[in-house]
Design an enzyme around this catalytic site. Structure first.
Site, mmCIF file in Angstrom:
data_model
loop_
_atom_site.group_PDB
_atom_site.id
_atom_site.type_symbol
_atom_site.label_atom_id
_atom_site.label_comp_id
_atom_site.label_asym_id
_atom_site.label_seq_id
_atom_site.Cartn_x
_atom_site.Cartn_y
_atom_site.Cartn_z
ATOM 1 N N ARG A 3 13.692 -1.745 7.612
ATOM 2 C CA ARG A 3 13.268 -0.757 8.607
ATOM 3 C C ARG A 3 12.378 -1.450 9.636
ATOM 4 O O ARG A 3 11.163 -1.516 9.484
ATOM 5 C CB ARG A 3 12.519 0.393 7.930
ATOM 6 N N HIS A 8 8.233 4.466 10.805
ATOM 7 C CA HIS A 8 8.789 5.531 9.963
ATOM 8 C C HIS A 8 9.319 6.670 10.827
ATOM 9 O O HIS A 8 10.409 7.185 10.597
ATOM 10 C CB HIS A 8 7.705 6.049 9.001
ATOM 11 N N TYR A 23 -0.242 -0.360 8.450
ATOM 12 C CA TYR A 23 0.129 -0.879 7.139
ATOM 13 C C TYR A 23 0.962 -2.165 7.194
ATOM 14 O O TYR A 23 1.306 -2.722 6.151
ATOM 15 C CB TYR A 23 0.877 0.187 6.318
#
Length: 380
Positions: free
Chosen positions: A282, A286, A295
């Protein structure tokens, strides 16, 4: 990229140690799987043909490229529309086009597709109209129901609930005596949910014509795969339920289509379900509202640009003469025009009325819904 090429945790500060380890786990696991041969590849990241005997027919290769280009264009324009206030919160999937388009392209419109919220590319590949898709991500009622000639379920927001429901659809097709199959998507994080395991057991025990796609994209929201499981090869989870499990390079559209087509044909023959793990990453956040810098760092995704699935297939097609610079430019112009026409159509949909929020809850409205609808109409 090798493990030695990656930044070490002590070079980036102790606060980045966990993130660095997570990135190493994703990147190195990908390379190691390719070296060991337990992840099928037809095209290497540099577009070299590794398995010429498995190359799909030229028309299939071109179809896959077209669908990936359409998906990427939607993804890129979705970002722009969100920033303009013309699209709601949208989960981007850029970099995962081969995983989504390569799998969905193995289906026909008689088959079922159970997508997660990130699988817009898969739904577009099967035939979901762009205008309807835009309406969905605008939270407009015009996107709440799927076309009658397409067995695509609305994008699932709950994690893993689509897996057992796909088994139910597959069993219904089996009872009807058709050859139709059901395909369900899930992420690596979702494979730790109970519904995932119950669905595999359910499908295996009843020999359901179902294809389970597990997209291992390295992250479950902000949690890296290595933090939510010690398993390195998620496809092996199928063995516990008596199912075949296949691991494939999720950035190689040709390999992804090949293994999915085999799984679909296996299901049509009455030989039961298959679990396919597509190993991808990814690259994007998100959602468009996410801040991934909280993060992970840019270094965490840097190596994955070298594995870009669209560029990989484009390079291969140009080398083989199946695509030229001119035909590629014409294709991308056609795709852009298609999107803009669909956007104009979606912009023309009438604004919803408050009562419409209740129109697509059940096929037959309950007494409570009828009463609530009447109250909304009175207030309008």
């Amino acid at each position: 990229m090798t493990q030695s090429d990656l930044p070490r945790p002590d070079e980036r500060g102790p606060e980045a140690a966990e993130t660095a380890l997570a990135f190493e786990s994703a990147a190195v696991a990908y390379d190691r799987a390719a070296e060991r041969g337990d992840m099928l590849q037809i095209l290497a990241p540099d577009a070299r043909v590794l398995r010429p005997e498995l190359l799909p027919a030229p028309d299939i290769q071109l179809h896959l490229y077209r669908q990936m280009r359409r998906a990427r264009h939607f993804d890129e324009r979705g970002w722009v529309l969100y920033r303009q206030g013309r699209l709601g919160v949208f989960p981007p999937f850029g970099g995962m086009e081969a995983s989504q388009c390569g799998t969905a392209a193995a289906l026909t419109k008689d088959d079922w597709l159970f997508p997660t919220y990130r699988d817009t590319g898969a739904a577009l590949t099967l035939g979901l109209p762009i205008a309807r898709t835009l309406a969905y991500w605008r939270t407009s009622p015009h996107g709440w129901h799927m076309p009658e000639n397409l067995k695509v379920l609305p994008f699932y927001i709950p994690i893993a609930t689509q897996y057992p429901q796909a088994v139910g659809a597959a069993l219904a097709e089996k009872l009807r005596g058709t050859k139709n199959v059901a395909m369900a998507f899930i992420g690596d994080g979702g494979s730790s949910e109970g519904d995932f395991h119950e669905a595999l057991n359910f499908a295996g025990a009843l020999n359901a014509p179902c294809v389970f796609v597990l997209q291992n994209n390295g992250w479950a929201i902000s949690v890296p795969t290595r933090s939510q499981t010690r398993a390195e090869n998620l496809s092996l989870r199928a063995l516990g339920y008596g199912l075949p499990g296949v691991r494939v390079d999720g950035n190689d559209a040709l390999a992804t289509w090949h293994v999915t087509n085999e799984a679909v044909e296996r299901a049509r023959r009455g030989e039961g379900p298959t679990l396919i793990e597509t190993v991808t990453y990814r690259v994007k956040p998100h959602t468009v509202a996410d801040d991934p810098s909280r993060y992970r760092t840019e270094a965490d995704t840097a190596g994955w640009s070298e594995r870009d699935p669209v560029v990989r297939l484009q390079t291969h097609l140009l080398r083989e003469g199946l695509l030229t610079e001119e035909s590629d430019a014409a294709l991308q112009a056609e795709i852009a025009a298609e999107f803009e026409a669909a956007l104009q159509e979606a912009d023309g949909y009438p604004d919803p009325t408050p009562a419409e929020i209740l129109d697509h809850v059940f096929a037959e409205p309950t007494p409570q819904l009828r009463r609530q609808r009447a109250e909304l109409l009175e207030e309008a």
